[in-house]
Design a protein around this motif. Structure first.
Motif, PDB file in Angstrom:
ATOM      1  N   LYS A   1     -23.003   6.594  -2.979  1.00 23.40           N
ATOM      2  CA  LYS A   1     -23.302   8.011  -2.868  1.00 23.40           C
ATOM      3  C   LYS A   1     -22.734   8.732  -4.095  1.00 23.40           C
ATOM      4  N   PRO A   2     -23.262   9.899  -4.409  1.00 22.46           N
ATOM      5  CA  PRO A   2     -22.711  10.650  -5.546  1.00 22.46           C
ATOM      6  C   PRO A   2     -21.206  10.880  -5.420  1.00 22.46           C
ATOM      7  N   GLU A   3     -20.734  11.061  -4.215  1.00 23.71           N
ATOM      8  CA  GLU A   3     -19.306  11.321  -4.018  1.00 23.71           C
ATOM      9  C   GLU A   3     -18.441  10.083  -4.214  1.00 23.71           C
ATOM     10  N   ASP A   4     -19.053   8.934  -4.450  1.00 27.50           N
ATOM     11  CA  ASP A   4     -18.284   7.734  -4.777  1.00 27.50           C
ATOM     12  C   ASP A   4     -17.926   7.684  -6.269  1.00 27.50           C
ATOM     13  N   THR A   5     -18.465   8.609  -7.042  1.00 25.56           N
ATOM     14  CA  THR A   5     -18.145   8.662  -8.465  1.00 25.56           C
ATOM     15  C   THR A   5     -16.651   8.904  -8.655  1.00 25.56           C
ATOM     16  N   ALA A   6     -16.004   8.000  -9.385  1.00 23.01           N
ATOM     17  CA  ALA A   6     -14.551   8.082  -9.578  1.00 23.01           C
ATOM     18  C   ALA A   6     -14.111   6.952 -10.505  1.00 23.01           C
ATOM     19  N   VAL A   7     -12.867   7.026 -10.908  1.00 25.86           N
ATOM     20  CA  VAL A   7     -12.220   5.876 -11.539  1.00 25.86           C
ATOM     21  C   VAL A   7     -11.606   5.045 -10.419  1.00 25.86           C
ATOM     22  N   TYR A   8     -11.920   3.762 -10.418  1.00 23.82           N
ATOM     23  CA  TYR A   8     -11.442   2.865  -9.377  1.00 23.82           C
ATOM     24  C   TYR A   8     -10.289   2.018  -9.913  1.00 23.82           C
ATOM     25  N   TYR A   9      -9.190   2.020  -9.162  1.00 21.05           N
ATOM     26  CA  TYR A   9      -7.974   1.312  -9.553  1.00 21.05           C
ATOM     27  C   TYR A   9      -7.643   0.226  -8.535  1.00 21.05           C
ATOM     28  N   CYS A  10      -7.214  -0.916  -9.019  1.00 24.11           N
ATOM     29  CA  CYS A  10      -6.656  -1.897  -8.098  1.00 24.11           C
ATOM     30  C   CYS A  10      -5.133  -1.840  -8.194  1.00 24.11           C
ATOM     31  N   ALA A  11      -4.485  -2.281  -7.127  1.00 26.16           N
ATOM     32  CA  ALA A  11      -3.033  -2.220  -7.061  1.00 26.16           C
ATOM     33  C   ALA A  11      -2.508  -3.385  -6.239  1.00 26.16           C
ATOM     34  N   GLY A  12      -1.292  -3.831  -6.567  1.00 26.39           N
ATOM     35  CA  GLY A  12      -0.659  -4.940  -5.877  1.00 26.39           C
ATOM     36  C   GLY A  12       0.580  -4.496  -5.120  1.00 26.39           C
ATOM     37  N   ASN A  13       0.699  -4.988  -3.898  1.00 31.00           N
ATOM     38  CA  ASN A  13       1.783  -4.602  -2.992  1.00 31.00           C
ATOM     39  C   ASN A  13       2.542  -5.844  -2.549  1.00 31.00           C
TER      40      ASN A  13
ATOM     41  N   GLU B   1      -7.025   8.407  -4.070  1.00 30.81           N
ATOM     42  CA  GLU B   1      -7.113   8.145  -2.642  1.00 30.81           C
ATOM     43  C   GLU B   1      -7.364   6.673  -2.357  1.00 30.81           C
ATOM     44  N   PHE B   2      -6.905   6.251  -1.190  1.00 29.32           N
ATOM     45  CA  PHE B   2      -7.083   4.874  -0.739  1.00 29.32           C
ATOM     46  C   PHE B   2      -8.548   4.609  -0.440  1.00 29.32           C
ATOM     47  N   VAL B   3      -9.014   3.418  -0.828  1.00 25.80           N
ATOM     48  CA  VAL B   3     -10.384   2.996  -0.532  1.00 25.80           C
ATOM     49  C   VAL B   3     -10.388   1.790   0.399  1.00 25.80           C
ATOM     50  N   ALA B   4      -9.651   0.736   0.020  1.00 22.86           N
ATOM     51  CA  ALA B   4      -9.667  -0.493   0.809  1.00 22.86           C
ATOM     52  C   ALA B   4      -8.431  -1.318   0.496  1.00 22.86           C
ATOM     53  N   GLY B   5      -8.010  -2.139   1.463  1.00 25.63           N
ATOM     54  CA  GLY B   5      -6.872  -3.017   1.269  1.00 25.63           C
ATOM     55  C   GLY B   5      -7.131  -4.365   1.902  1.00 25.63           C
ATOM     56  N   ILE B   6      -6.423  -5.384   1.409  1.00 26.52           N
ATOM     57  CA  ILE B   6      -6.603  -6.732   1.924  1.00 26.52           C
ATOM     58  C   ILE B   6      -5.257  -7.436   1.928  1.00 26.52           C
ATOM     59  N   SER B   7      -4.989  -8.187   2.991  1.00 27.30           N
ATOM     60  CA  SER B   7      -3.736  -8.918   3.110  1.00 27.30           C
ATOM     61  C   SER B   7      -3.687 -10.068   2.107  1.00 27.30           C
ATOM     62  N   TRP B   8      -2.506 -10.673   1.919  1.00 31.50           N
ATOM     63  CA  TRP B   8      -2.372 -11.718   0.900  1.00 31.50           C
ATOM     64  C   TRP B   8      -3.197 -12.963   1.225  1.00 31.50           C
ATOM     65  N   THR B   9      -3.462 -13.195   2.504  1.00 32.54           N
ATOM     66  CA  THR B   9      -4.305 -14.334   2.849  1.00 32.54           C
ATOM     67  C   THR B   9      -5.779 -13.980   2.841  1.00 32.54           C
TER      68      THR B   9
ATOM     69  N   SER C   1      -2.588 -11.212 -13.481  1.00 31.28           N
ATOM     70  CA  SER C   1      -1.829 -12.234 -14.201  1.00 31.28           C
ATOM     71  C   SER C   1      -0.363 -11.842 -14.238  1.00 31.28           C
ATOM     72  N   GLY C   2       0.501 -12.835 -14.404  1.00 31.86           N
ATOM     73  CA  GLY C   2       1.926 -12.557 -14.496  1.00 31.86           C
ATOM     74  C   GLY C   2       2.619 -12.390 -13.166  1.00 31.86           C
ATOM     75  N   LEU C   3       1.930 -12.685 -12.079  1.00 29.28           N
ATOM     76  CA  LEU C   3       2.534 -12.582 -10.758  1.00 29.28           C
ATOM     77  C   LEU C   3       1.966 -13.679  -9.867  1.00 29.28           C
ATOM     78  N   THR C   4       2.653 -13.920  -8.751  1.00 28.74           N
ATOM     79  CA  THR C   4       2.162 -14.879  -7.764  1.00 28.74           C
ATOM     80  C   THR C   4       1.164 -14.145  -6.891  1.00 28.74           C
ATOM     81  N   PHE C   5      -0.085 -14.201  -7.286  1.00 25.09           N
ATOM     82  CA  PHE C   5      -1.113 -13.350  -6.698  1.00 25.09           C
ATOM     83  C   PHE C   5      -1.186 -13.504  -5.187  1.00 25.09           C
ATOM     84  N   SER C   6      -1.055 -14.711  -4.691  1.00 25.50           N
ATOM     85  CA  SER C   6      -1.210 -14.943  -3.251  1.00 25.50           C
ATOM     86  C   SER C   6      -0.080 -14.354  -2.420  1.00 25.50           C
ATOM     87  N   SER C   7       0.972 -13.854  -3.077  1.00 26.38           N
ATOM     88  CA  SER C   7       2.076 -13.204  -2.368  1.00 26.38           C
ATOM     89  C   SER C   7       1.899 -11.703  -2.259  1.00 26.38           C
TER      90      SER C   7
END
Length: 124
Positions: A87-99, A46-54, A25-31
């Protein structure tokens, strides 16, 4: 005020599935390109996954490729991470981020906004 709010974390047995979400919220998400990162105790974020604005392009860390799927719904301002065959090694705090500025999906400093994180824990 920009907010990224993760949800959906929890306890899951090895081999199980979980979907975490991040509502923006508070941003133009599709950008914004969006990414998921994770941080395990005593380790760097560490990086897990990324997705383009479209949503047409996705990127994955080798450690999750074939098991995790990132997707987004621009109408809802939400990005998802479907996690299968956990897997057990997937245990972590997961964060999302906007670029907004571009750059590399895998570089933390290229992201402008971060959520507070959601905990995913192996219960095996």
């Amino acid at each position: 005020q920009v907010q990224l709010v993760e949800s959906g974390g929890g306890l899951v047995q090895a081999g199980g599935s979980l979907r975490v979400s991040c509502a923006a919220s508070g941003l133009t998400f599709s950008s914004y390109a969006m990414g998921w990162f994770r941080q395990a105790p005593g380790k760097e974020r560490e990086f897990v996954a990324g997705i383009s604005w479209t949503g047409s392009t996705t990127y994955y860390a080798d450690s999750v490729k074939g098991r995790f799927t990132i997707s987004r719904d621009n109408a809802k301002g939400t990005v998802y991470l479907q996690m299968n065959s956990l897997k057990p090694e997937d245990t972590a705090v997961y964060y999302c981020a906007g670029n907004y500025r571009g750059g590399s999906y895998g570089i933390r400093d290229d992201y402008d906004y971060w959520g507070q994180g959601t905990q995913v824990t192996d219960s095996s």
